[in-house]
Write a protein that holds these residues in place. Structure first.
Motif: not given
Length: 64
Positions: A39, A30, A36, A19
């Motif tokens: 995000r 995601s 989320e 990530c």
């Protein structure tokens, strides 16, 4: 047979993507983020102009 090639002929597994916000492994739901929440953090950074692309000054702007 080379050690980096799997015995069944498939490609070796790619390393897990991380990530870009927190560094945890990304989830398929995601992607490229882990959740989320991350995000939404990234979207907020774009919308609040925290991210920017550097631009070079154009010489034509000073010609007037």
């Amino acid at each position: 047979m080379p050690a980096d090639k799997p015995a069944n002929g498939d490609k070796p597994a790619a390393p897990a993507k991380r990530c870009p916000i927190c560094g945890k492994p990304a989830t398929e739901a995601s992607r490229p983020f882990c959740s989320e929440r991350c995000r939404d953090v990234d979207l907020n950074r774009w919308l609040s102009n925290s991210y920017s692309i550097p631009a070079a000054k154009d010489d034509d702007d000073d010609a007037d």
